[in-house]
Design a protein around this motif. Structure first.
Motif, short mmCIF file in Angstrom:
data_model
loop_
_atom_site.label_atom_id
_atom_site.label_comp_id
_atom_site.label_asym_id
_atom_site.label_seq_id
_atom_site.Cartn_x
_atom_site.Cartn_y
_atom_site.Cartn_z
N SER A 136 -7.73 5.74 -3.59
CA SER A 136 -8.74 5.00 -2.85
C SER A 136 -8.31 4.83 -1.39
O SER A 136 -7.42 4.05 -1.08
CB SER A 136 -8.89 3.65 -3.56
N SER A 137 -8.95 5.60 -0.52
CA SER A 137 -8.70 5.43 0.91
C SER A 137 -9.96 4.85 1.54
O SER A 137 -10.85 4.36 0.84
CB SER A 137 -8.27 6.75 1.55
N SER A 138 -10.04 4.91 2.85
CA SER A 138 -11.12 4.21 3.54
C SER A 138 -11.51 4.97 4.80
O SER A 138 -10.67 5.62 5.44
CB SER A 138 -10.61 2.82 3.91
N ALA A 139 -12.76 4.81 5.18
CA ALA A 139 -13.22 5.40 6.44
C ALA A 139 -12.48 4.80 7.63
O ALA A 139 -12.54 5.32 8.74
CB ALA A 139 -14.72 5.16 6.60
N SER A 163 -1.63 2.16 6.99
CA SER A 163 -0.99 2.24 5.66
C SER A 163 -1.76 3.21 4.77
O SER A 163 -1.17 3.97 3.99
CB SER A 163 -0.86 0.85 5.02
N LYS A 164 -3.08 3.25 4.90
CA LYS A 164 -3.89 4.19 4.11
C LYS A 164 -3.60 5.63 4.54
O LYS A 164 -3.48 6.53 3.71
CB LYS A 164 -5.39 3.89 4.28
N ASN A 207 0.82 -1.22 0.00
CA ASN A 207 0.00 0.00 0.00
C ASN A 207 0.85 1.27 0.00
O ASN A 207 0.52 2.22 -0.70
CB ASN A 207 -0.96 0.00 1.20
N VAL A 208 1.93 1.27 0.78
CA VAL A 208 2.74 2.49 0.88
C VAL A 208 3.82 2.52 -0.21
O VAL A 208 3.84 3.43 -1.04
CB VAL A 208 3.38 2.63 2.29
N VAL A 209 4.68 1.50 -0.23
CA VAL A 209 5.77 1.51 -1.21
C VAL A 209 5.20 1.48 -2.63
O VAL A 209 5.67 2.18 -3.53
CB VAL A 209 6.75 0.32 -0.98
#
Ligand code: UD1
Length: 336
Positions: free
Chosen positions: A122-125, A151-152, A100-102
């Motif tokens: 695309s992130s998340s609540a 990570s998000k 997710n990050v790299v």
């Protein structure tokens, strides 16, 4: 316009791909198929009469990603590729940070090389963690409870720094609430590997008798019926939000954060009862202990997205259940 859709073979990606193709965009999918199937492409062709370009590559494969940008003149990117299983993220955090990050850093580096500076992320609540107040506004505190959520959030912060470093970037981060349902054709839908961990695919598999009964995780939450309340949003409304983001991205002045939900909360029991009513299927269930990290109530204030994107949801809980069930009935073993 050529749009790169990372994670485009997945549940959200495939529905978004259809929205984009139907609006006249050329779609280039990159997906490593870790949680999706190539068979989805034939379904997209069937629905839209168009076959998107497809590359079975990992966004961490720098050379392969570079080649995709060389081959197609990419105007904007919708970045959905990522891992999303909370439990797995607790057991293997390094996998989550790497993917997710790299993965996002690698994508942004490649975009920079080609001067492509439009990105929908695309992130998340899940980045909000335990809400201090309901509904959740984009300005609420951000305290994710697990490595997946962290990570998000790290990527969100990274993208803010990218914008600060170069104001020509146009970045929209979408914080999804709980996407459920399936395309109205019944040809594409959610196809989790193994036993589903999210509620709607689990209910569908109980209805189709693949699973014996639903375990409702806790009936002592601080809600009217004691079960957790979530903001379920139809996948087609959610994919439309991506299309609307692209169409409005040029007016973005800052890294823009938008809640993508209906603004309404329904409890797990309300979801089960609605599913039973619209499908006439029986859903046996038992109450079990709470699942670690589950919160009482989570729903969005989506005014900002409604206004900025000139978008609102059009499908209700009945539609979500009906469409999820149609997909399950037509595809008892998913894409296989
Ligand atoms: C989960 C993730 C979240 C992720 C989202 C979308 C957790 C703690 N959160 O959200 O980070 O962004 O999926 O992938 O996993 N439930 C049952 N029985 C089940 C499954 C779920 O009772 O078999 C209940 C849960 O307790 C919850 C509700 O149904 O109250 C929704 O659960 P789920 O579909 O897993 O979504 P979230 O937990 O909201």
């Amino acid at each position: 316009m050529n749009i790169l859709l990372t994670g485009g073979a997945g549940y959200i990606g495939s529905h978004t791909c259809i929205s984009l193709i139907e609006a006249g965009y050329n779609v280039v999918i990159v997906d490593n198929l870790s949680n999706s199937s190539e068979l989805v492409l034939d379904r997209i062709l069937k629905i839209t009469n168009h076959m998107p370009f497809f590359y079975n590559i990992d966004i961490n494969d720098k050379r392969a990603l570079l080649n995709v940008f060389k081959k197609h003149s990419i105007d904007a990117v919708i970045h959905l590729a990522g891992l999303k299983a909370v439990n797995e993220s607790i057991l293997n955090p390094e996998k989550y940070y790497e993917n997710n990050v790299v993965g996002t850093i690698n994508l942004v580096n490649t975009m920079k090389i080609f001067g492509c500076k439009k990105l929908v992320f695309s992130s998340s609540a899940t980045v909000y963690g335990v809400p201090e107040a309901i509904p959740l506004f984009e300005t609420a505190h951000l305290k994710p409870l697990n490595p997946y959520g962290r990570s998000k959030l790290i990527v969100e912060d990274f993208l803010s720094d990218i914008f600060t470093s170069d104001n020509e970037w146009k970045i929209i981060t979408l914080r999804y609430f709980n996407p459920v349902g399936a395309h109205k054709s019944g040809l594409i839908g959610e196809d989790p590997k193994g036993i589903p961990s999210n509620i709607m695919p689990f209910i569908c598999q109980v209805a189709s008798k693949k699973l014996e009964r639903l375990s409702i995780f806790g009936n002592d939450f601080n809600t009217a019926d004691g079960t957790g309340i979530r903001d379920f949003i139809h996948i087609q409304d959610l994919s439309d939000a991506h299309l609307r983001s692209l169409e409005n991205i040029n007016s973005v002045k800052d890294h823009l954060f938008l809640n993508i939900g209906t603004g309404k909360g329904y409890s797990v029991l309300q979801l089960v009862e609605t599913f039973k009513k619209v499908t006439s299927q029986n859903i046996p269930y038992i109450f079990t202990d709470r699942r670690d990290g589950d919160i009482d109530i989570c729903y969005a204030n989506a005014d900002k997205a409604n206004k900025f994107l000139d978008w609102s949801t059009s499908k209700d809980l009945n539609d979500m259940c009906r469409d999820a069930w149609r997909w399950q009935l037509n595809n008892p073993t998913g894409y296989n």
